[in-house]
Design a protein around this motif. Structure first.
Motif, PDB file in Angstrom:
ATOM      1  N   PRO A  89       0.816  -1.222   0.000  1.00 16.08           N
ATOM      2  CA  PRO A  89       0.000   0.000   0.000  1.00 16.08           C
ATOM      3  C   PRO A  89       0.845   1.267   0.000  1.00 16.08           C
ATOM      4  CG  PRO A  89      -0.825  -1.573   1.612  1.00 16.08           C
ATOM      5  CD  PRO A  89       0.484  -2.110   1.134  1.00 16.08           C
ATOM      6  N   GLY A  90       2.071   1.194   0.555  1.00 12.60           N
ATOM      7  CA  GLY A  90       2.910   2.395   0.629  1.00 12.60           C
ATOM      8  C   GLY A  90       3.822   2.578  -0.581  1.00 12.60           C
ATOM      9  N   VAL A  91       3.824   1.629  -1.521  1.00 10.13           N
ATOM     10  CA  VAL A  91       4.747   1.728  -2.667  1.00 10.13           C
ATOM     11  C   VAL A  91       4.277   2.831  -3.603  1.00 10.13           C
ATOM     12  CG1 VAL A  91       5.618   0.525  -4.726  1.00 10.13           C
ATOM     13  CG2 VAL A  91       5.462  -0.687  -2.539  1.00 10.13           C
ATOM     14  N   LYS A  92       5.208   3.736  -3.943  1.00 10.51           N
ATOM     15  CA  LYS A  92       4.879   4.847  -4.849  1.00 10.51           C
ATOM     16  C   LYS A  92       5.777   4.813  -6.091  1.00 10.51           C
ATOM     17  CE  LYS A  92       1.691   6.869  -2.371  1.00 10.51           C
ATOM     18  NZ  LYS A  92       0.685   5.831  -2.346  1.00 10.51           N
ATOM     19  N   LYS A  93       6.934   4.153  -5.961  1.00 10.01           N
ATOM     20  CA  LYS A  93       7.844   4.100  -7.114  1.00 10.01           C
ATOM     21  C   LYS A  93       8.509   2.730  -7.132  1.00 10.01           C
ATOM     22  CE  LYS A  93      11.712   6.481  -9.277  1.00 10.01           C
ATOM     23  NZ  LYS A  93      12.778   7.474  -9.171  1.00 10.01           N
ATOM     24  N   MET A  94       8.388   2.046  -8.263  1.00 12.69           N
ATOM     25  CA  MET A  94       9.026   0.717  -8.322  1.00 12.69           C
ATOM     26  C   MET A  94       9.780   0.504  -9.619  1.00 12.69           C
ATOM     27  SD  MET A  94       6.165  -2.277  -8.741  1.00 12.69           S
ATOM     28  CE  MET A  94       7.268  -3.580  -9.342  1.00 12.69           C
ATOM     29  N   LEU A  95      10.708  -0.419  -9.561  1.00  8.34           N
ATOM     30  CA  LEU A  95      11.553  -0.752 -10.716  1.00  8.34           C
ATOM     31  C   LEU A  95      11.289  -2.199 -11.112  1.00  8.34           C
ATOM     32  CD1 LEU A  95      14.099  -0.239 -12.567  1.00  8.34           C
ATOM     33  CD2 LEU A  95      15.478  -1.013 -10.643  1.00  8.34           C
ATOM     34  N   ASP A  96      11.023  -2.414 -12.408  1.00  5.96           N
ATOM     35  CA  ASP A  96      10.946  -3.785 -12.939  1.00  5.96           C
ATOM     36  C   ASP A  96      12.257  -4.010 -13.681  1.00  5.96           C
ATOM     37  OD1 ASP A  96      10.320  -6.221 -14.000  1.00  5.96           O
ATOM     38  OD2 ASP A  96       8.521  -5.591 -15.092  1.00  5.96           O
ATOM     39  N   LEU A  97      13.182  -4.719 -13.031  1.00  7.86           N
ATOM     40  CA  LEU A  97      14.535  -4.886 -13.574  1.00  7.86           C
ATOM     41  C   LEU A  97      14.567  -6.055 -14.565  1.00  7.86           C
ATOM     42  CD1 LEU A  97      17.561  -3.929 -13.215  1.00  7.86           C
ATOM     43  CD2 LEU A  97      17.800  -5.920 -11.736  1.00  7.86           C
ATOM     44  N   GLY A  98      15.022  -5.788 -15.796  1.00  7.22           N
ATOM     45  CA  GLY A  98      15.027  -6.835 -16.816  1.00  7.22           C
ATOM     46  C   GLY A  98      13.603  -7.255 -17.123  1.00  7.22           C
ATOM     47  N   ALA A  99      12.742  -6.258 -17.347  1.00  8.96           N
ATOM     48  CA  ALA A  99      11.288  -6.488 -17.424  1.00  8.96           C
ATOM     49  C   ALA A  99      10.900  -7.426 -18.563  1.00  8.96           C
ATOM     50  CB  ALA A  99      10.573  -5.153 -17.586  1.00  8.96           C
ATOM     51  N   GLY A 100      11.547  -7.280 -19.714  1.00  6.09           N
ATOM     52  CA  GLY A 100      11.239  -8.151 -20.856  1.00  6.09           C
ATOM     53  C   GLY A 100      10.062  -7.669 -21.687  1.00  6.09           C
ATOM     54  N   SER A 101       9.088  -7.039 -21.051  1.00  6.49           N
ATOM     55  CA  SER A 101       7.954  -6.434 -21.758  1.00  6.49           C
ATOM     56  C   SER A 101       7.373  -5.352 -20.853  1.00  6.49           C
ATOM     57  CB  SER A 101       6.875  -7.464 -22.113  1.00  6.49           C
ATOM     58  OG  SER A 101       5.931  -7.590 -21.069  1.00  6.49           O
ATOM     59  N   GLU A 102       6.441  -4.573 -21.405  1.00  7.75           N
ATOM     60  CA  GLU A 102       5.795  -3.496 -20.656  1.00  7.75           C
ATOM     61  C   GLU A 102       4.590  -4.003 -19.874  1.00  7.75           C
ATOM     62  OE1 GLU A 102       5.550  -4.159 -23.823  1.00  7.75           O
ATOM     63  OE2 GLU A 102       3.419  -4.637 -23.822  1.00  7.75           O
ATOM     64  N   SER A 103       4.295  -5.310 -20.042  1.00  4.74           N
ATOM     65  CA  SER A 103       3.008  -5.832 -19.594  1.00  4.74           C
ATOM     66  C   SER A 103       2.773  -5.714 -18.077  1.00  4.74           C
ATOM     67  CB  SER A 103       2.945  -7.274 -20.084  1.00  4.74           C
ATOM     68  OG  SER A 103       1.979  -7.969 -19.478  1.00  4.74           O
ATOM     69  N   LEU A 104       3.794  -6.011 -17.267  1.00  9.28           N
ATOM     70  CA  LEU A 104       3.602  -5.919 -15.813  1.00  9.28           C
ATOM     71  C   LEU A 104       3.399  -4.458 -15.401  1.00  9.28           C
ATOM     72  CD1 LEU A 104       3.500  -7.308 -13.052  1.00  9.28           C
ATOM     73  CD2 LEU A 104       5.973  -6.966 -12.872  1.00  9.28           C
ATOM     74  N   ALA A 105       4.175  -3.555 -16.005  1.00  9.33           N
ATOM     75  CA  ALA A 105       4.033  -2.127 -15.670  1.00  9.33           C
ATOM     76  C   ALA A 105       2.611  -1.662 -15.989  1.00  9.33           C
ATOM     77  CB  ALA A 105       5.061  -1.305 -16.443  1.00  9.33           C
ATOM     78  N   LEU A 106       2.060  -2.123 -17.106  1.00 10.17           N
ATOM     79  CA  LEU A 106       0.685  -1.729 -17.468  1.00 10.17           C
ATOM     80  C   LEU A 106      -0.320  -2.271 -16.448  1.00 10.17           C
ATOM     81  CD1 LEU A 106       0.639  -2.201 -21.365  1.00 10.17           C
ATOM     82  CD2 LEU A 106       0.860  -0.075 -20.077  1.00 10.17           C
ATOM     83  N   ASP A 107      -0.130  -3.506 -16.026  1.00  9.13           N
ATOM     84  CA  ASP A 107      -1.053  -4.095 -15.038  1.00  9.13           C
ATOM     85  C   ASP A 107      -0.962  -3.352 -13.709  1.00  9.13           C
ATOM     86  OD1 ASP A 107      -1.898  -5.875 -16.883  1.00  9.13           O
ATOM     87  OD2 ASP A 107      -1.117  -7.680 -15.902  1.00  9.13           O
TER      88      ASP A 107
END
Ligand SMILES: C[S@@+](CC[C@H](N)C(=O)[O-])C[C@H]1O[C@@H](n2cnc3c(N)ncnc32)[C@H](O)[C@@H]1O
Length: 339
Positions: free
Chosen positions: A172-190
C-alpha cells in the motif's frame, strides 16, 4: 465356467513404464503443436465433425480424425457422438483470441526449448559450429524475444506476480518501483491499471526498451530506461525493486545487488523471483530440461540454491527471506530483502 487364466492387474517394472512414457512424451507436444499451427482450437470452440474440419483445412479426412482422436487422448479436446470440441478448461488457454491465450507462448517456448537429438549431439561436439538455438547471453536475442515474453507475462505470469505484490505488507505504501530486466511493458501496465498512484520504471537492455516505447502511452506513470544492469544507472528512490529471471546475466551478482540496494530508498524492498536448482544441478526437472538447449548453447545459466540469498546478504540487504512457490512454469524461489 471360471476362466483358466488370471492376469495380473499390472505387468512390468516402473522403469519400463517410465521408458515408454518418455518415448511418448515428444508426440504429446508435436500433436499439440500441429493443432496450434493449424488454428484447430479456434475452430473447435463449438462441436465440429472431423470431416468438416478436414474439408475446411483441405486435409485428408481419415488423418484429421486420427489427429483429433490424438488430441482427445491428450485431454485437451472432448469427443461426443463423432463431434469434437475443445475442453472447457483449455479453451481460454488454447484459442488465439482469448486474453489469457497461451497459444503464442507455447509456440515460442517450443521453438526455444525443444532441440532434436541430432542438434544436441552437434552442440556437444562443437557448439561454435551450430548456427541455430537460443543465445540468451546475447542482447540481440532479447530484442527478438519481446513478443514471446509479453505473451508469457499476460497469459500466465502477471496474475501470479500481481497476487504476490498485492499481498506484501509494504505494497500500500509503494509509490515508485523498478521492474529490472522487465522483458515487456506488460507488468508495468497491469500495475498502472491496479495502482495508478505507482510510478514504474522499466529497466532493460537498450534494444528491448526501444521496442516497448509504442506500447507505453502513459509515459508519466511508466518510464523506460535502457541499459546494462551490470554498469548503468538504475535510477534512485525506489520503494520496491522487482527482479525476475534476470540474474543469469549479472557478471557479479553481489555487485549488482549492491547497485540495487543503493537504488532503493532506505527501508525499500528487493524481490527476486528466480528458479533454484538443487546442489547437484539435477532438479527440478522442469528447469533442468527446459534450459538444456539454451545452456548447451551458452553455458550454465540457472541459479544455484541459496545463491540469491547469499548475494543479497553480502550486498548489505537486511532481513533476507526466501519462499518456495509452485507455479505452472516450475518451482520458483521468491527472495526478499530490505535496503
Ligand atoms: C528471461 S527474461 C525475463 C523477463 C521478465 N523479467 C520475466 O520474468 O519474464 C530476461 C530479461 O533480462 C534482460 N536482460 C538480459 N541481460 C540484461 C542486462 N545486462 N541488464 C538488464 N537486463 C538484462 C533481457 O533483455 C530480458 O528482458
Amino acid at each position: 465356467m471360471p476362466t483358466a487364466i488370471s492376469p495380473a492387474a499390472r505387468y512390468g517394472s516402473d522403469a519400463q513404464y517410465r521408458l515408454f512414457d518418455l518415448l511418448t512424451a515428444p508426440l504429446r507436444w508435436e500433436v499439440l503443436a500441429v493443432a496450434l499451427e493449424l488454428g484447430i482450437f479456434d475452430d473447435l470452440t463449438l462441436p465440429r465433425a472431423a470431416g468438416e474440419l478436414a474439408q475446411q483445412y483441405g486435409l485428408d479426412g481419415e488423418g484429421t480424425e486420427l489427429l483429433l482422436n490424438a488430441l482427445v487422448s491428450l485431454g485437451v479436446v472432448g469427443k461426443h457422438e463423432d463431434s469434437y470440441c475443445v475442453d472447457g478448461g483449455f479453451a481460454p488457454l488454447l484459442t488465439s483470441t482469448s486474453d489469457i491465450s497461451m497459444s503464442n507462448l507455447l509456440s515460442y517456448l517450443g521453438e526455444v526449448r525443444h532441440v532434436s537429438a541430432d542438434n544436441i549431439i552437434a552442440l556437444l561436439r562443437d557448439k561454435q559450429q551450430v548456427q541455430t538455438g537460443p543465445e540468451m547471453v546475447r542482447p540481440e536475442y532479447w530484442s527478438r524475444a519481446v513478443g514471446g515474453l509479453r505473451s508469457f507475462h499476460r497469459s500466465v505470469r502477471n496474475p501470479i506476480v500481481m497476487d504476490i505484490l498485492s499481498g506484501l505488507p509494504c505494497w500500500p505504501g509503494v509509490k515508485k518501483m523498478l521492474d529490472l530486466g522487465a522483458g515487456s511493458e506488460s507488468l508495468a501496465l497491469d500495475i498502472c491499471a491496479a495502482r495508478p498512484d505507482i510510478d514504474t520504471v522499466i529497466f532493460d537492455l537498450p534494444g528491448v526498451v526501444a521496442s516497448l516505447g509504442s506500447r507505453v502511452t502513459d509515459k508519466t506513470r511508466i518510464q523506460l530506461r535502457g541499459g546494462d544492469m551490470n554498469c548503468d544507472d538504475l535510477g534512485t528512490g525506489y520503494d520496491l525493486i522487482w527482479a525476475s529471471m534476470v540474474f543469469y546475466y549479472a557478471r557479479d551478482l553481489t555487485s549488482v545487488m549492491g547497485r540495487m540496494r543503493r537504488a532503493l530508498r532506505p527501508g525499500g524492498m528487493l524481490i527476486s523471483f528466480h528458479e533454484e536448482l538443487n546442489d547437484d544441478r539435477t532438479e527440478p526437472e522442469f528447469h533442468i530440461l527446459g534450459r538444456l538447449h539454451a545452456e548447451l548453447k551458452s553455458g550454465p545459466l540457472s541459479v544455484a540454491r541459496g545463491r540469491v540469498r547469499a548475494a543479497a546478504a553480502e550486498a548489505g540487504f537486511h532481513n533476507v527471506q526466501s519462499f518456495s512457490l509452485q507455479t505452472p512454469f516450475g518451482q520458483m524461489e521468491l527472495v526478499t530483502g530490505t535496503a
